[in-house]
Design an enzyme around this catalytic site. Structure first.
Site, short mmCIF file in Angstrom:
data_model
loop_
_atom_site.label_atom_id
_atom_site.label_comp_id
_atom_site.label_asym_id
_atom_site.label_seq_id
_atom_site.Cartn_x
_atom_site.Cartn_y
_atom_site.Cartn_z
N ASP A 1 -9.47 0.35 1.97
CA ASP A 1 -8.26 -0.42 2.85
C ASP A 1 -8.89 0.16 3.90
O ASP A 1 -8.33 1.17 4.57
CB ASP A 1 -6.91 0.25 2.54
CG ASP A 1 -5.89 -0.62 3.17
OD1 ASP A 1 -5.92 -1.69 3.38
OD2 ASP A 1 -4.76 0.13 3.68
N THR B 1 -8.80 -5.79 3.88
CA THR B 1 -8.69 -4.84 2.69
C THR B 1 -9.66 -5.57 1.62
O THR B 1 -9.46 -6.43 1.23
CB THR B 1 -7.46 -4.68 2.04
OG1 THR B 1 -6.47 -4.34 2.96
CG2 THR B 1 -7.38 -3.80 0.86
N ASP C 1 0.97 -1.21 -0.06
CA ASP C 1 0.10 -0.16 -0.10
C ASP C 1 0.79 1.16 0.04
O ASP C 1 2.03 1.40 0.79
CB ASP C 1 -0.99 -0.11 1.23
CG ASP C 1 -2.33 1.01 1.03
OD1 ASP C 1 -2.37 1.64 -0.15
OD2 ASP C 1 -2.54 1.52 2.05
N HIS D 1 -3.64 13.96 1.30
CA HIS D 1 -4.04 12.95 2.18
C HIS D 1 -2.69 12.95 3.23
O HIS D 1 -3.05 12.75 4.35
CB HIS D 1 -4.12 11.56 1.69
CG HIS D 1 -4.17 10.59 2.53
ND1 HIS D 1 -5.40 10.30 3.46
CD2 HIS D 1 -3.41 9.39 2.81
CE1 HIS D 1 -5.11 9.39 4.33
NE2 HIS D 1 -4.15 8.82 4.06
N GLU E 1 -10.42 3.68 3.41
CA GLU E 1 -9.71 4.73 2.52
C GLU E 1 -9.92 4.29 1.06
O GLU E 1 -9.92 3.02 0.66
CB GLU E 1 -8.14 4.16 2.79
CG GLU E 1 -7.64 4.51 4.23
CD GLU E 1 -6.28 4.43 4.26
OE1 GLU E 1 -5.61 5.43 5.32
OE2 GLU E 1 -5.40 3.82 3.54
N LYS F 1 -4.49 -2.04 10.21
CA LYS F 1 -4.44 -1.99 8.86
C LYS F 1 -4.73 -3.44 8.31
O LYS F 1 -5.40 -3.83 7.23
CB LYS F 1 -3.39 -1.45 7.86
CG LYS F 1 -3.24 -0.08 8.09
CD LYS F 1 -4.09 0.77 7.31
CE LYS F 1 -3.71 2.31 7.07
NZ LYS F 1 -4.44 2.84 6.19
N GLU G 1 -10.11 12.36 7.38
CA GLU G 1 -10.23 13.63 6.94
C GLU G 1 -11.32 14.35 6.99
O GLU G 1 -11.58 15.56 7.26
CB GLU G 1 -9.41 13.63 5.59
CG GLU G 1 -7.94 13.02 5.55
CD GLU G 1 -7.50 12.41 4.20
OE1 GLU G 1 -7.10 13.55 3.15
OE2 GLU G 1 -7.74 11.54 3.73
N ARG H 1 -8.29 3.71 13.03
CA ARG H 1 -7.31 4.58 13.38
C ARG H 1 -6.80 4.90 14.83
O ARG H 1 -5.85 5.18 14.92
CB ARG H 1 -8.14 6.09 12.79
CG ARG H 1 -8.52 6.27 11.54
CD ARG H 1 -7.34 6.42 10.50
NE ARG H 1 -8.04 6.41 9.19
CZ ARG H 1 -7.15 6.30 8.00
NH1 ARG H 1 -5.99 6.01 8.35
NH2 ARG H 1 -7.60 6.43 6.80
N GLN I 1 -4.05 2.53 14.89
CA GLN I 1 -3.18 2.82 14.21
C GLN I 1 -2.31 3.93 14.62
O GLN I 1 -1.01 4.09 14.69
CB GLN I 1 -3.66 3.36 12.61
CG GLN I 1 -2.59 3.95 11.78
CD GLN I 1 -3.12 4.56 10.48
OE1 GLN I 1 -4.35 4.60 10.52
NE2 GLN I 1 -2.32 5.20 9.75
N GLU J 1 -9.07 3.96 -2.63
CA GLU J 1 -7.82 3.58 -3.21
C GLU J 1 -8.16 2.90 -4.59
O GLU J 1 -9.03 2.15 -5.09
CB GLU J 1 -6.95 2.63 -2.54
CG GLU J 1 -6.87 3.25 -1.13
CD GLU J 1 -5.56 2.51 -0.41
OE1 GLU J 1 -4.62 2.22 -1.15
OE2 GLU J 1 -5.60 2.71 0.93
#
Length: 401
Positions: A224, A248, A116, A123, A190, A244, A348, A228, A231, A192
């Site tokens: 993904d 996925t 990844d 971002h 996420e 993570k 975000e 948080r 993480q 992607e």
């Protein structure tokens, strides 16, 4: 033009022609290509037409076809474009069309390694401001090379697979708060773009930017999932791990690179100057527009055209030290993001939960709750002035056991 009767809202047109693996009641999974609201069953059609390699499509995975290489990919795509656009093929093709609604879709290829990346400057700067407010937003190396980490290929799942809320250690009550174990309270997404390796490379060799199209077969949509709070506590100094690795999700349809030709754009200007192995060989930025549905409300539409690093540069960087790639390896762009409200993650979009969004039922959310469903879709320019749909990836959150 096509002899097929394609509705305006059909999932795929007669240009995109993505590959997947499907099954119907009582039959083994095999390779098909999506067109309109149907799946074209490739093995019997290829056998009737005497296509070399027709046995590759009777497999439970795309991997044997991916390994056949670019010459085979191009030949089969040329044949497919012919059979869905030229009416003399109609009588042979129609019996091999399976309604999408009657098929079960499977993971399209066996995933080898999963990497990844972190290709969106927006971002990266947002995450830096949120997680490291007293440090520079971008890591020192960010504009010199495509930053990435190795994920877990065994937890890459096909769209629709339930996502179980992960548990781990997290800090509560701010930077000096207690550390406790429990289910993630900040479960996130996420958005992607993922790229699927077909032709492998040898250990000790490099794949230059110019050879990208010889090694990468196509693209999938990726979510993904990210915890948080787990993480944030674990990622210094070695980066993401349990926050993570639990899941996925990827779309069931692999869009061949050839279908994305109309979507190619030049990447943004780069400064400082790039190392020679990362210099662009043709425009491999992609003008994709994603759409994020939180339950049934669209909450963001992040575009990819401004990603700082291209998929060709990511592949070149992955192998510049002599690391090999294998058929079925998957690597992803990292979160595709833009200034709010078109952020590609809820970290975000809600600025780490301080600015919740309102969903269609009136509820206000910062991160995912059990029972929430996330769907990510994407479109891209097609031939002429058309817009092609690239599929979707979806997942629903299930509670921690």
């Amino acid at each position: 033009m096509t002899w097929l009767d394609l509705a305006d809202d059909a999932p795929f047109d007669a240009w995109t022609l993505p590959y997947g693996v499907f099954s119907t009641d009582g039959e083994e999974p095999r390779v098909g290509v999506a067109v309109g609201s149907w799946i074209l069953d490739l093995a019997p059609l290829a056998a009737v037409e005497g296509l070399d390699g027709s046995h590759l499509f009777a497999q439970r995975s795309l991997n044997p076809f991916l390994a056949a290489g670019r010459r085979a990919w191009d030949a089969v795509r040329g044949w497919l474009l012919e059979v869905v656009t030229e009416s003399p093929h109609r009588d042979l093709v129609e019996p091999q069309l399976v309604p999408l609604a009657e098929a079960t879709l499977h993971r399209p290829f066996t995933v080898g390694d999963y990497v990844d990346f972190y290709a969106s400057q927006t971002h990266a700067e947002n995450v830096g401001q949120i997680f490291r407010p007293d440090s520079p937003a971008l890591p020192a190396a960010w504009k010199h090379l495509p930053i990435g980490y190795h994920g877990r290929g065994g937890t890459v799942v096909v769209s629709g697979t339930p996502i179980v809320r992960p548990s781990g250690l997290r800090r509560v009550g701010g930077a000096s708060g207690d550390v406790e174990f429990g289910p993630s309270l900040k479960l996130d997404i996420e958005v992607e773009a993922g790229f699927v390796v077909g032709t492998p490379s040898a250990l000790g060799s490099r794949v230059p930017v110019s050879s990208f199209e010889d090694h990468v077969f196509g693209m999938v949509l990726v979510n993904d999932w990210s915890a948080r709070d787990i993480q944030a506590f674990e990622y210094v100094p070695l980066g993401p791990f349990l926050g993570k690795s639990f899941a996925t999700s990827m779309s069931p349809w692999v869009v061949p690179l050839a279908a994305l030709e109309p979507a190619r754009v030049s990447p943004p200007p780069r400064s400082p100057a790039l190392s020679s192995y990362l210099r662009d060989e043709g425009p491999w930025g992609l003008d994709l527009t994603f759409e994020v549905l939180w339950n049934d409300r669209v909450v963001a539409r992040p575009p990819s055209r401004d990603l700082y690093w291209t998929p060709a540069q990511m592949l070149a960087h992955m192998t510049v030290n002599g690391a090999s790639v294998r058929t079925g390896d998957l690597y992803a762009s990292g979160t595709v993001s833009a200034p709010r409200p078109d952020s590609g993650s809820f970290l975000e979009l809600t600025w780490n939960g301080t600015e919740p969004v309102t969903l269609s039922d009136g509820s206000r959310r910062s991160f995912l709750e059990d029972g929430d469903t996330i769907t990510i879709r994407a479109t891209a320019p097609g031939p002429g002035q058309s817009r092609q749909r690239l599929g979707e990836v979806t997942g629903t959150i299930h509670p921690t056991p």
